[in-house]
Design a protein around this motif. Structure first.
Motif, mmCIF file in Angstrom:
data_model
loop_
_atom_site.group_PDB
_atom_site.id
_atom_site.type_symbol
_atom_site.label_atom_id
_atom_site.label_comp_id
_atom_site.label_asym_id
_atom_site.label_seq_id
_atom_site.Cartn_x
_atom_site.Cartn_y
_atom_site.Cartn_z
ATOM 1 N N ASP A 382 0.859 -1.181 0.000
ATOM 2 C CA ASP A 382 0.000 0.000 0.000
ATOM 3 C C ASP A 382 0.896 1.232 0.000
ATOM 4 O OD1 ASP A 382 -1.969 1.868 0.277
ATOM 5 O OD2 ASP A 382 -2.735 1.139 2.187
ATOM 6 N N GLU A 384 1.374 5.545 -0.264
ATOM 7 C CA GLU A 384 0.780 6.875 -0.121
ATOM 8 C C GLU A 384 1.556 7.802 -1.051
ATOM 9 O OE1 GLU A 384 -0.095 9.179 3.855
ATOM 10 O OE2 GLU A 384 1.895 9.734 3.096
ATOM 11 N N ARG A 422 -3.835 6.967 -2.619
ATOM 12 C CA ARG A 422 -3.378 5.619 -2.281
ATOM 13 C C ARG A 422 -3.265 4.779 -3.546
ATOM 14 N NH1 ARG A 422 -2.226 6.425 3.091
ATOM 15 N NH2 ARG A 422 -1.819 4.182 3.145
#
Length: 441
Positions: A382, A384, A422
Motif C-alpha cells: 500500500d 501513499e 493511495r
C-alpha cells in the motif's frame, strides 16, 4: 509557543514596486529566498511578470563549486541587462566568500555577507517587520522549512563551513508555528532542511542554554503531534548522528517518512580518511542495518564523490561494494571537482577526468540496478503517493512520490495534481514503480 506570523496587507498592484528573485543552490537558499520575498511583499513589492522590468532584483548565490560561482556572476549580469535601471541585492554563500568580486558587477547595490544581517539590510529598504517564518512555498507541492544554519565540520573538499560557519538553531516554537501554518494552507509534505540538519540543537548539549538538550529527534517528535494528513521528511542526516534515540524516535513518529539521506561520499575507508569524514564504511553500514531492524523497509539515498584525489581502482571497487551492500534507493553522484581554498584542491594524485567519467558511469549503472531492486520490494504494498503532475511518458497517468521517495505512476487525471492518493505497487519500470490506484469508497 510564539504568536503566529500575521500577514500584512499588500499594496495594490497598480502602486506596487516590482521584484525579481533568482535562487541558485540548495534547499536552504530556496527557503531563504521565499522569506525575503514575503518580507518585500509586506512593503508592497510584487513579482515582475515576464514582460516587465523589475525595480529590485534579489540573487541568492551558491559557491559549492567553481561553476556555481560563474553561474552566479552570469545571472547577475543577465538581470542587469534585462531589467534596465534595476538595483540588485546579492546574498548567499558566494556573496559571503567573495563580496568584492560581486560588488563590481553591474547594478549591484548591496552585498549581504552574513544572512543574519538580512533584517538590517531589508530595514534600509523599508521592511521593519521581518517575518519569523514563511507562510507558503511558491510554485512547489512540498514546502521546505529551515531548522538550522551553519556547519562546524572540516571535510577536506568542502568550502561551506567557511561561508556558513558556526551553528545557529531555530527555536522549536517558531518551527512549529511555521509547520502548522503551512499544513493549514494545504502543504502535505514538509521537508526539514538546514546546512547540517543533524546538528540541530547541538548548542543545547554544550551547557550554554541552561535548558535540557533538545536535538533533532526531539524536534520531529514535537512536530509529529501536529494533526492532519501531512507528512514530514528530513533532507539529510549524517551517519554519525543516527543513534538509538534518533532511530527510536523515527520509528515512533507517524508523520515522519521512512526515507533518509545519509551522505556516504565514499565507500572506501581510506578515502573517507582523506576526506576527513567521521566514520568508516563498516560503521556506516552498521547504522543502516540498525535502522532496517527498527523501521518498515526504510529507503536510503546518498551522495557519492567519484575520483577523489588518490582514489585507486581498488578503492573505487570498495565504493561499489559498499553501495551495493547499503542497497541505496537513489544516489547523487558527483565527479570530484577541486574547490579553491580547500585542502583537497592541493592533494597530490588528482584523478584524470576520463577515469572519473568512466567511474561515474559504472556507479550510475549500479544505481539503476539498486533502485529497481528497491522498487520491486514494494510490489503489493500500500503506497501513499503525493501526485506532482502528469506522467511524461504514459498518457492518462499521473506521477508522484510515495513516503519512501520512490517515483510512482498510476492512472489518473490532471485534477489529481497536489493530492495525496493511495495506490498498490504492481510492476517495476525503468524509471518508476507502476501502481494501481486505490479508489476509496
Amino acid at each position: 509557543m510564539t504568536e503566529p506570523v500575521l500577514e500584512l496587507p499588500i499594496l495594490a498592484a497598480s502602486s506596487s514596486r516590482r521584484m525579481r528573485l533568482v535562487t541558485l543552490g540548495c534547499r536552504v537558499n530556496q527557503y531563504e529566498t521565499q522569506l525575503v520575498k514575503e518580507a518585500l511583499e509586506r512593503i508592497g513589492y510584487r513579482e515582475a511578470a515576464d514582460e516587465e522590468s523589475a525595480d529590485l532584483c534579489v540573487v541568492n548565490t551558491c559557491t559549492v563549486t567553481n561553476n556555481a560561482d560563474s553561474r552566479s556572476r552570469q545571472v547577475i549580469r543577465q538581470l542587469a541587462k534585462k531589467n534596465p535601471g534595476t538595483r540588485t541585492l546579492v546574498m548567499g554563500c558566494y556573496a559571503t566568500r567573495d563580496p568584492a568580486a560581486i560588488a563590481k558587477l553591474p547594478a549591484v547595490f548591496e552585498v549581504v555577507t552574513d544572512k543574519r544581517e538580512l533584517p538590517d539590510v531589508l530595514a534600509r529598504e523599508g521592511v521593519y517587520d521581518m517575518p519569523a517564518g514563511i507562510s507558503r512555498f511558491e510554485g512547489r507541492k512540498r514546502a521546505y522549512v529551515k531548522v538550522q544554519d551553519g556547519c562546524i565540520l572540516k571535510c577536506s573538499y568542502c568550502i561551506i563551513p567557511q561561508v556558513r560557519p558556526g551553528l545557529q538553531t531555530r527555536s522549536a516554537d517558531d518551527i512549529e508555528d511555521e509547520v502548522r501554518r503551512l499544513v493549514d494552507r494545504g502543504y502535505q509534505e514538509i521537508v526539514l532542511t538546514g546546512i547540517h540538519v543533524g546538528h540541530y540543537g547541538v548548542e543545547s548539549t554544550r551547557g550554554k542554554s541552561g535548558l535540557p538538550p533538545f536535538r533533532l529527534w526531539h524536534l520531529f517528535r514535537r512536530l509529529d503531534r501536529i494533526p492532519g494528513e501531512w507528512r514530514m521528511r528530513l533532507s539529510s542526516v549524517e551517519a554519525g548522528e543516527i543513534n538509538d534515540e534518533f532511530i527510536n524516535s523515527a520509528a515512533d513518529c507517524e508523520h515522519l517518512c521512512p526515507q533518509f539521506h545519509p551522505a556516504l561520499q565514499s565507500g572506501s575507508t581510506a578515502v573517507l580518511r582523506r576526506m576527513r569524514r567521521r566514520y568508516t564504511a563498516e560503521r556506516f553500514l552498521e547504522k543502516l542495518d540498525r535502522m532496517r531492524q527498527k523501521l518498515d523497509r526504510p529507503a536510503f539515498s546518498t551522495d557519492v564523490i567519484v575520483g577523489f584525489p588518490g582514489e585507486t581502482e581498488a578503492e573505487f571497487d570498495e565504493t561499489l561494494a559498499t553501495c551495493r551492500q547499503a542497497g541505496f534507493m537513489k544516489m547523487h553522484i558527483f565527479p570530484f571537482s577541486p574547490r579553491r581554498e580547500t585542502p583537497a584542491a592541493d592533494y597530490p594524485d588528482q584523478v584524470h577526468g576520463e577515469v572519473k567519467n568512466e567511474r561515474v558511469r559504472r556507479l550510475e549503472a549500479l544505481e539503476r540496478e539498486l533502485a529497481q531492486r528497491y522498487y520491486a520490494s514494494l510490489i503489493g504494498c500500500d503506497l501513499e503517493v503525493m501526485v506532482e503532475g502528469l506522467s511524461p511518458t504514459r498518457p492518462g497517468w499521473v506521477a508522484g512520490t510515495d513516503r519512501r521517495y520512490v517515483p510512482v505512476e498510476f492512472p489518473g487525471q490532471p485534477d489529481d495534481e497536489g493530492r495525496m492518493l493511495r495506490a498498490v505497487g504492481q510492476t517495476v519500470a525503468r524509471e518508476a514503480l507502476l501502481a494501481e490506484r486505490i479508489v476509496l469508497q
